[in-house]
Write a protein that holds these residues in place. Sequence first.
Motif, PDB file in Angstrom:
ATOM      1  N   UNK A 112       0.828  -1.192   0.000  1.00 54.40           N
ATOM      2  CA  UNK A 112       0.000   0.000   0.000  1.00 54.40           C
ATOM      3  C   UNK A 112       0.863   1.243   0.000  1.00 54.40           C
ATOM      4  N   UNK A 113       0.419   2.270  -0.708  1.00 53.98           N
ATOM      5  CA  UNK A 113       1.209   3.495  -0.846  1.00 53.98           C
ATOM      6  C   UNK A 113       0.903   4.462   0.294  1.00 53.98           C
ATOM      7  N   UNK A 114       1.868   5.309   0.595  1.00 56.70           N
ATOM      8  CA  UNK A 114       1.702   6.328   1.631  1.00 56.70           C
ATOM      9  C   UNK A 114       1.841   7.714   1.010  1.00 56.70           C
ATOM     10  N   UNK A 115       0.878   8.579   1.283  1.00 60.32           N
ATOM     11  CA  UNK A 115       0.977   9.991   0.918  1.00 60.32           C
ATOM     12  C   UNK A 115       1.544  10.720   2.130  1.00 60.32           C
ATOM     13  N   UNK A 116       2.768  11.229   1.996  1.00 64.09           N
ATOM     14  CA  UNK A 116       3.490  11.785   3.143  1.00 64.09           C
ATOM     15  C   UNK A 116       3.169  13.237   3.447  1.00 64.09           C
ATOM     16  N   UNK A 117       2.261  13.836   2.676  1.00 63.99           N
ATOM     17  CA  UNK A 117       1.862  15.206   3.001  1.00 63.99           C
ATOM     18  C   UNK A 117       0.538  15.521   2.317  1.00 63.99           C
ATOM     19  N   UNK A 118      -0.522  15.526   3.117  1.00 63.47           N
ATOM     20  CA  UNK A 118      -1.822  15.983   2.618  1.00 63.47           C
ATOM     21  C   UNK A 118      -2.613  16.567   3.770  1.00 63.47           C
ATOM     22  N   UNK A 167      -9.055   4.311  -3.507  1.00 65.72           N
ATOM     23  CA  UNK A 167      -9.198   4.109  -4.956  1.00 65.72           C
ATOM     24  C   UNK A 167      -7.885   4.356  -5.689  1.00 65.72           C
ATOM     25  N   UNK A 168      -6.957   5.051  -5.054  1.00 65.02           N
ATOM     26  CA  UNK A 168      -5.622   5.278  -5.615  1.00 65.02           C
ATOM     27  C   UNK A 168      -4.587   4.304  -5.041  1.00 65.02           C
ATOM     28  N   UNK A 169      -5.004   3.419  -4.153  1.00 65.99           N
ATOM     29  CA  UNK A 169      -4.063   2.505  -3.527  1.00 65.99           C
ATOM     30  C   UNK A 169      -3.323   3.111  -2.354  1.00 65.99           C
ATOM     31  N   UNK A 170      -3.834   4.214  -1.818  1.00 66.78           N
ATOM     32  CA  UNK A 170      -3.214   4.850  -0.651  1.00 66.78           C
ATOM     33  C   UNK A 170      -3.801   4.230   0.608  1.00 66.78           C
ATOM     34  N   UNK A 171      -2.935   3.646   1.424  1.00 64.26           N
ATOM     35  CA  UNK A 171      -3.370   2.980   2.647  1.00 64.26           C
ATOM     36  C   UNK A 171      -2.828   3.657   3.905  1.00 64.26           C
ATOM     37  N   UNK A 172      -1.960   4.652   3.729  1.00 67.23           N
ATOM     38  CA  UNK A 172      -1.395   5.393   4.860  1.00 67.23           C
ATOM     39  C   UNK A 172      -1.138   6.830   4.419  1.00 67.23           C
ATOM     40  N   UNK A 207      -4.706  13.840  -5.164  1.00 68.24           N
ATOM     41  CA  UNK A 207      -4.071  12.831  -4.318  1.00 68.24           C
ATOM     42  C   UNK A 207      -3.547  11.652  -5.129  1.00 68.24           C
ATOM     43  N   UNK A 208      -3.757  11.642  -6.431  1.00 70.31           N
ATOM     44  CA  UNK A 208      -3.352  10.533  -7.295  1.00 70.31           C
ATOM     45  C   UNK A 208      -1.828  10.370  -7.283  1.00 70.31           C
ATOM     46  N   UNK A 252      -2.036   4.881 -14.632  1.00 71.89           N
ATOM     47  CA  UNK A 252      -2.077   3.732 -13.735  1.00 71.89           C
ATOM     48  C   UNK A 252      -3.155   3.916 -12.668  1.00 71.89           C
ATOM     49  N   UNK A 253      -3.729   2.810 -12.245  1.00 71.80           N
ATOM     50  CA  UNK A 253      -4.669   2.834 -11.126  1.00 71.80           C
ATOM     51  C   UNK A 253      -4.857   1.402 -10.650  1.00 71.80           C
ATOM     52  N   UNK A 254      -4.932   1.192  -9.339  1.00 73.65           N
ATOM     53  CA  UNK A 254      -5.124  -0.175  -8.850  1.00 73.65           C
ATOM     54  C   UNK A 254      -6.532  -0.677  -9.141  1.00 73.65           C
ATOM     55  N   UNK A 255      -6.687  -1.996  -9.098  1.00 73.70           N
ATOM     56  CA  UNK A 255      -8.017  -2.580  -9.239  1.00 73.70           C
ATOM     57  C   UNK A 255      -8.556  -3.055  -7.890  1.00 73.70           C
ATOM     58  N   UNK A 256      -7.656  -3.218  -6.908  1.00 75.19           N
ATOM     59  CA  UNK A 256      -8.077  -3.565  -5.552  1.00 75.19           C
ATOM     60  C   UNK A 256      -7.097  -3.000  -4.532  1.00 75.19           C
ATOM     61  N   UNK A 257      -7.633  -2.687  -3.362  1.00 77.98           N
ATOM     62  CA  UNK A 257      -6.819  -2.186  -2.252  1.00 77.98           C
ATOM     63  C   UNK A 257      -7.174  -2.965  -0.994  1.00 77.98           C
TER      64      UNK A 257
END
Length: 530
Positions: free
Chosen positions: A59-65, A212-217, A430-431, A511-516
């Motif tokens: 899972x991907x992490x967005x480090x600043x939002x 929906x973007x694969x962001x889990x953290x 956020x993509x 690119x975009x995931x199909x499941x998270x």
Amino acid sequence: MFLLKNAKIYTQHKPHPTTEAILIHQGKILAIGQTDDLLNFNPSPTEIINLEGKTILPGLCDSHLHLAYLGKYLNAVNCETPTKAACLQNIRERVQKTPRGEWIYGHGWNQNEWTEGFGNIQELDAISTEHPIYLTAKSLHAGWANSKAFELAGIYSNTPNPLGGKYERDENGQLTGILYETAIFELEKAIPQPNHLQMAELLDLVQQHLWSYGITAVHDFDRIQCFKGLQTLEAQGKLNLRVLKSIPAESLDHFLNAGIISEFGSEFIKIGPVKLFSDGALGPQTAAMLTPYENQPNNYGNLLLTAEEVFDFGKRASSNQLALAVHAIGDQANRIVLDGLEKLRHYEKQNQLIPSKHRIEHVQCIHPQDLQRLAKLNIFASVQPIHLISDMEMADFHWGKRSAWTYAFKDLQNSGATLIFGSDAPVESANPYIGMFSALQRTKQNGKPELGWHSKQKLDLETILNAYTTNPAFAAGWSESIGSLKPGANADLIVLNEDPFHFPPNRFYNLKPIRTMVGGKWVWQSEVFE
């Protein structure tokens, strides 16, 4: 217990960088390896999912939002338009659907993109004086409001500017409708705030958007109201997004009095660094620069902190096991912050304190003389590659040759600095795949400029994925549980039809995931597995 098999799995775990199957039990990764080995695992899996060659990443992490701001943005009027007229038309249409007296909120305007430049109070008053109208700039460092909004906020032409901010006035001393920096917070005090239950509901929508973007953290930089909403959502058993929650500077005393330290928290919420602002932003030309803006000989931007003030905040934070996260856009701001953090590192060493995980947010324009200092001081470089797409022309126009050391990803990497990547949503989308595209190509989505903007700063995909996975996990104190797919870690992962390592870099934004998956549960899907 279930098995995901027949996949191309990039683990981000150096001892076993790739594999084909992963065994999951009670939300954790039990084992990774070859399908036959895991099928014979004791106990054996009760469910087997054949991924038919699809790709799995951590899972991907967005480090600043900004979670709460992003929630507001999802329901806001779109002001990110090619013309001011289009923005005003969008506002007009929302007013027609909104009962009198209710607030109209919009986001995304950028005067640098409009031929006429900034809007004014008269243009919004012409749409409505019965609805308070408030529009945040794309940078979130400026606002545009009508008379009703100012009236409800108790802001008038003779109201003094707040510390670190400005109510713009015309030659007659009247409000123009534009606010800068901390002045926007004064107006926002008048906007009805959601209670903790409403905030939790809003944040639930936001986490679904991020999945929906694969962001889990995420590393969140919103305010205390957001923190309350996150706790409510977790208490309801609905929070399935791992959040490192920053501390607003104005709330520092409350956390110090409670004895709360960085990385304290739960499985889904951890306390993060104390957020400070050292300057403004490029868009409104308030980022603090060592030399003036091009064609503005008297404008050096707005410096909001001295090195001594950074040190003073840091001394209080580090002495109580809290880290700093300091916003710095301009080259002067980055130098001043580094000066303060250098003094703070000496203080930590002299007082035998555990070195805190300090970070600079944005590191947008950094003078070559300061490049080596982040690594030397062990400061995280928290940057947002997606900004480059919007900013490259503005940087050339306002900073001239200094744009050569703007978004200096490769130079920062070569210096030894640890990169962590985010989006600054809702300032940008956020993509994360647009961010990856930007770091890979350094072009707009139309492929311009053809060779890339300051192309020597391009990064390779492995470095980029580290900046979205393992590095932010380390920065948050979550290295053992997220960021990589290894035995014992949380089963936070995404599934893609495409293999990013064999995908055209110039199409990465598609690119975009199909499941998270978060904690062994599928939380989002666009495609059902047979």
